[in-house]
Motif scaffolding. Sequence first.
Motif: not given
Length: 340
Positions: A9-17, A204-208
């Motif tokens: 998930t890359g940085s899209a994970q940051k808001p969740i966890s 929203g948030k990007t992830g790479t």
Amino acid sequence: RATQAKLQTGSAQKPISVYAPAFESGKVTPATVFKDLPVTYENGNWPKNDNRKYQYSRTVYQGITSSINTIAVNTLDAIGHEYAYSFAKYNFGQEHLVEYYPTEREIKSDVGQAPLALGALTVGSTVQEMSAAYATFANNGVWREPRLYTKVYNSDGVLVVDNTQESRKILGEKAVNYMNYCLYNAANHGTGGAAIFPGQTIAGKTGTTSSNRDRWFCGYTAHYTAAVWVGYDQPEQIHINTANPAAVMWRKVMEPIHSGLGRETLYDTGSFRSVAICLDSGKLATNACKMDARGVNERIVNVNVYNEDVPTETCDKHVMVEYCVTGSGAVTEYCTRFPD
């Protein structure tokens, strides 16, 4: 691919966890300041920011809007790995997170910095899970179980399956407002600009992931939420050097379905107060902070927080002193005995 593929998930994970659990814990606000420096371990410096640039310290707000790896890791350490892991798995429904995963070479776990703060998950997460997680921010903190159908009737019109949706309240009003405030700015003034279209309030948030093998945009309005992943079945580098392709695709799908829908806000601006934070002390900025030799207002960031979260102390790192040009230092009693 949407419901079964386990993806990094890359940085899209940051808001969740990281960030949503941090705001919900009450230990962190958008104005909280953490060090923005690579952490040194025995095997080298890690984590590193994607652009390899550091500013010594930044606010959590900056960490979210600019997707700063060091801030995510330090925030995670502040709230605890076990707490963050449990929040993502059991509250946000990322059921494929693993606490113990033995392999031939090592034992892996998602209870750690790389999986939780950077999205380098052991097994991965699905597009469906990510969409349901981000929908929580648009749904006032209520997580709803993702489903592909609601009811099934037979040919006689008799209900044979009622796919009742599970839901649970996982975030309070403050945490939701903080997340929507930060993710709105991440989309509109940070890394998600390619997803923006007129007429709607978008967050929203990007992830790479490493070598651009996975590209994400998880975003939402007051009406719809969507998570987009771009990648290959056999991971390989995505050679696109312009806008994030997931954000571009998100906009192309979401803009038409919002046609005719009114624009609604995602967070209550009336609950916030804008404060100037000194990045060196993490406290309220003073006039001395504005005069920092590194540049005008270089060490000050304006952030919105609730009244009860406004720092109560002013900066004690910057002080105003009289300067002696001759001695290249602070003025003493002897400096005044000589003309300029």
